[in-house]
Design a protein around this motif. Structure first.
Motif: not given
Length: 998
Positions: A94-98, A356-360
């Protein structure tokens, strides 16, 4: 692991590691807000005070590295309960804004306000929610095992989560060896050639109505678009070329569903596959989301839809396994790999970029445990790999053969089509969204660079990574040695290729060039090329940016070095060609005995040798053979030094097609039966009716021809005999989409946006700033961003100016409670930065062309867009050749119109959006204002007026409040035009210097 043992590993007091009672830290630029325990009001601390309070008291934070950066502290020395790490472990893929707001939205927690106390309360609520969820989820066998692995490695969350969940690791868990529980793909027989039944326009509309659903708002433009798009899926008859459809549809038309409707209908009816191609990963994701309407059942969508990217975008399971084996029992790498294991077990497709990889997460746990695990060195060993049947890349390739819709990117589609032209089952219907970027994508796909980095990479691919034992990079002998064993001709070809590869640059070639000691014919040629560039460059060796020079006239040393290198490369090309032929022959000679996996390995290896090695080496030899006489028609060659931060990173002889749509048309004109090229900005916009007196005077002063306008808006015929209808510049569309090189007559359509731009947008051109003054430009950005109250996007035509402006305005914005983010400054990928900007309505973002193109930020999050300069193309050697070929200043104008249209297109994304567009460059010719949509009136004003108008348009309730003018607002006061009037405010350090030209 017992809690006290885990705490001992970390060196922390167990009494101070309860996250629910831990301090909370919220950082602003240069100060921290610290709440020691629940219920305590926050205290404002200096960075030094924060560092002291942090010692031994791990606080709750969101994004530890960013928190430390805002305080000027070293993240490596600060331990904290980072809620992003906890979220990634509990909710992988899951990729919410950090940010606290991003996590709050993902967890259905009340969003924080703009003050620090509100954010601290939100962080405590997020921690409570996550630990509650963890107490349930982490009891399952696999997460329980990984939790204990991470705790043993010293993860700060380990002991608290074990205590909260009571997780007990099972004896039979895969744990870090997560690859063992991934499903295997199975070989499937080919489905055969698809039938070629066409789709009628009315059928496309019926499918569209099904996709939009009953009760959807009537959108006549979308219906018309779907009918036109269906022409690319019509039945083809003898003697007909491919159906080429060019469709421009303004923002808000609904073009994505408009082409999905006929494309999906054709694919289902004919048992075929339609490839939908984009330029940006952002649009790939949007299209994938829209396909949920077509396939609401996840299992069916998994069978019918595949999102494809290049190999370098996917996690390599063998790289991950090697990283696990190398990792210590204790240490950050082990913690990071445990978090990656959670993601590997949950990911849809294994893509580390754009999926779906969270970039952060890469910044939190490091590149070694994340992005460095991709297959980016061409080291795949295919069926010889123990993970071959679980490989994400192999799975995606096989699924795409049976899918109905493949969503890919322009570069991959071009490479696949060029390499697979002889595949009888390959796709023949294509949709190119973001079609205005086709030209640029083809330019990259069909380019050739004879460079130090390319040569070093080829040597590594052939010989393996020499002298580095820990590397997994395998040379040709490791990859094909067993296949050629016992075949003397093949063994001899392999041995010859290995010897010849020694002529390629080895590691350390840059230093040897700097020392004047090149080793071998390749490095000698690079040294001569570098010398030629430096001799012809006015800036010389001290220039901080890249340099280039024409090849002609070549000096005798360069000619001799080119001949020597061409001869050396011939000794490499010939054995590589023989080796590829031998491997390909095995597919026929041993067809009755080869296993499917071995066939795939041999075929892939033979193709790789032919394409990556023999094909590339052949192109290099062709370039070197004409150094003295010049390149063939349709090409341009030049010498270049690529630099970063003032240091040489590469030296090259480069070749480009003057018109890269020639090879594009050759590939797709032969294999495609239907091509739809579409974009919101496909044409060059409206053509000017007549030149203004100011434009005529400016052109005359610059020694350029006075721009001409058509005498009629209807039926204008350009120099290629292609009609420009409705006053639109279709010549640009024909050129940049390759239609002029395909025999079929394109079907064209242009639909305007349904938005009322006259009411929704304000466009201002600032006329009284000195472009070379970093002080004036920075002050303009600062005051405009403050006038908007955030929600502003600043676009730059140069990274250097972006960094200068960021450094000068960040402090003032932070003091006003406005967060500032920036590409090339914040170590986050562009997609994550845009996610933050979209979620944080009062934040601002600085970026370059990657943000200008294909980014969707509707609503208040983007209400002001500021562009630093007219986005003229850089007048380099390649551009000069294209300018000559494509119509001189008309070519330049078309590029600028496209860029302005793309930039303005970021501003109004929905019917309720309102926004202001500001260009800080009074040199915009009036003829180029036709780039803006109908209804937008472009006004030329001073910066003080632009600030007042921005504030009044975006905040009409406060329009009567007098702006701060004359005391630091650039352009205020009575200074002469072009000087900026009043003085700009100093930056946070008191520095008021103008570096000039920044």
């Amino acid at each position: 692991m017992p809690a006290d043992e885990a705490d001992a590993v970390r060196g922390l007091d167990p009494a101070r590691t309860d996250p629910l009672n831990a301090p909370v830290l919220v950082a602003r630029r240069g100060r921290g807000h610290w709440s020691a325990r629940p219920g305590d009001a926050p205290r404002v601390l200096s960075p030094a005070q924060v560092a002291g309070a942090w010692h031994g008291r791990a606080p709750l934070v969101v994004h530890r590295p960013a928190t430390a950066r805002r305080l000027g502290l070293d993240p490596a020395h600060l331990n904290a309960f980072d809620l992003l790490e906890l979220f990634a472990f509990i909710n992988p893929a899951e990729t919410p804004p950090p940010t606290a707001r991003g996590l709050a939205a993902a967890l259905d927690v009340e969003a924080p306000g703009t003050d620090a106390a509100s954010e601290i309360a939100c962080i405590r609520a997020i921690a409570r929610r996550l630990i509650k969820v963890a107490s349930i989820k982490l009891r399952l066998p696999e997460p329980a095992a990984l939790l204990h692995d991470a705790a043993q490695a010293g993860w700060i969350w380990g002991a608290p989560l074990i205590a909260a969940s009571g997780a007990v690791p099972p004896a039979d868990s895969w744990g870090m060896r997560v690859w063992g529980r991934l499903p295997e793909w199975q070989e499937q027989p080919p489905e055969g050639r698809p039938t070629q039944l066409g789709v009628l326009p009315e059928e496309a509309v019926q499918r569209l109505e099904r996709l939009t659903g009953a009760g959807a708002e009537p959108r006549p433009e979308q219906r018309r678009y779907a009918m036109h798009a269906s022409l690319a899926f019509a039945a083809r008859h003898e003697g007909e070329g491919p159906a080429v459809v060019l469709a421009e549809a303004g923002t808000g038309t609904g073009k994505t569903l408009g082409y999905i409707a006929p494309a999906s209908l054709w694919a289902e009816r004919n048992g075929g596959t339609v490839w939908i191609s984009t330029y940006t990963k952002n649009l790939q994701k949007q299209i994938d989301d829209e396909l949920d309407r077509l396939y609401p059942d996840l299992d069916e969508k998994t069978r019918r839809v595949v999102v494809r990217k290049g190999r370098e975008n996917y996690l390599c399971l063998l790289n991950y396994q090697d990283a696990v084996r190398r990792s210590d029992a204790l240490g950050p790498d082990r913690v990071g790999l445990a978090l990656m294991a959670r993601w590997v077990g949950a990911t849809r497709d294994g893509a580390l970029y754009g999926g779906d990889f969270p970039g952060w997460l890469a910044e939190l746990i490091g590149r070694r445990a994340t992005l460095d695990l991709t297959d980016h060195r061409g080291e795949c060993i295919y069926s010889a790999c123990e993970h071959y049947r679980r490989c994400f890349i192999e799975r995606a390739q096989r699924r795409s053969r049976r899918a109905r819709v493949v969503v890919a990117n322009h570069a991959l589609v071009m490479v696949q089509a060029a390499a697979g032209g002889d595949d009888p089952f390959g796709p023949d219907r294509f949709v190119f969204d973001e079609g205005h970027h086709l030209f640029d994508a083809a330019d990259s796909a069909f380019a050739v660079d004879l460079s130090g980095r390319e040569g070093e990479e080829l040597r590594r691919w052939i010989a393996g990574r020499e002298g580095q034992r820990r590397s997994r990079a395998r040379g040709l002998r490791d990859r094909v040695g067993d296949l050629v064993a016992g075949r003397p001709a093949a063994e001899e070809a392999l041995a010859e290729a290995m010897r010849a590869a020694r002529a390629l640059p080895a590691e350390g070639w840059r230093q040897r060039l700097d020392d004047g000691q090149p080793d071998g014919p390749f490095e000698v040629f690079l040294a001569r090329a570098r010398g030629a560039v430096l001799a012809r460059s006015p800036a010389g060796a001290d220039a901080p940016y890249g340099l280039e020079a024409p090849v002609a006239p070549p000096g005798p040393e360069l000619i001799a070095a080119a001949a020597d290198l061409e001869a050396a490369l011939r000794l490499l090309e010939v054995p590589l060609g023989r080796l590829a032929e031998t491997l390909a022959g095995l597919l026929d000679d041993e067809a009755d005995t080869l296993e499917p996996g071995d066939r795939a390995r041999i075929d892939a290896t033979a193709r790789a040798i032919s394409r990556r090695a023999a094909g590339l080496v052949k192109s290099w030899r062709e370039m070197l053979a004409v150094v003295e006489d010049g390149p063939p028609a349709h090409h341009v060659d030049w010498l270049a030094i690529d630099r970063a931060f003032g240091r040489d990173i590469d030296v090259a002889l480069k070749r480009r097609w003057i018109d890269p749509m020639l090879p594009f048309a050759r590939v797709f004109g032969e294999r495609a039966r239907g091509l739809l090229v579409t974009s919101a900005t496909l044409t060059g916009g409206r053509l000017p009716q007549r030149p203004s007196a100011a434009d005529a005077d400016a052109a005359a002063a610059a020694g350029e021809p006075v721009p001409e306008a058509p005498s009629s808006r209807e039926g204008l015929v350009n120099r290629d005999g292609l009609a420009s209808r409705d006053g639109l510049d279709w010549q640009t569309a024909y050129t940049r989409a390759g239609a002029r090189h395909i025999a079929s007559t394109p079907q064209t359509l242009s639909l305007p946006s349904p938005f009322d731009y006259g009411q929704a947008a304000l466009a201002l051109v600032v006329t009284d700033l000195r472009r070379s003054s970093a002080d004036q430009i920075s002050a303009a950005y600062r005051e405009l961003f403050l006038a908007a109250g955030g929600g502003a996007l600043g676009l730059f035509t140069a990274v250097r100016r972006l960094r200068v402006v960021h450094d000068r305005i960040a402090g003032a914005l932070d003091a006003a409670g406005i967060s500032l983010y920036a590409q090339h400054v914040d170590p986050l990928d562009t997609a994550t930065l845009v996610d933050i900007f979209r979620a944080e309505e009062e934040s601002c973002l600085l970026g370059t062309d990657a943000v200008r193109d294909g980014v969707d930020v509707p609503g208040r999050s983007l209400r002001l867009l500021v562009l630093d300069r007219v986005p003229w193309p850089r007048p380099d050697i390649l551009h000069r050749a294209r300018r000559l070929a494509f119509g001189g200043h008309h070519h330049d104008d078309a590029i600028v119109r496209l860029r302005l249209r793309q930039a303005f297109g970021r501003l109004i994304r929905a019917r309720d959006d309102h926004g202001v567009f500001v260009l800080l460059d009074g040199a915009l010719p009036t003829r180029l204002t036709t780039a803006f949509p109908e209804g937008v009136r472009v006004e030329r004003v001073g910066i003080a007026e632009a600030i007042r108008r921005t504030r009044g348009f975006l905040h009409p309730d406060h329009a009567g409040v007098a702006p701060d003018v004359g005391d630091g607002t650039p352009g205020a006061g009575s200074g002469p035009a072009g000087t900026g009037g009043g003085l700009p405010r100093p930056d946070a350090s008191g520095n008021n210097r103008d570096p000039g030209g920044a």
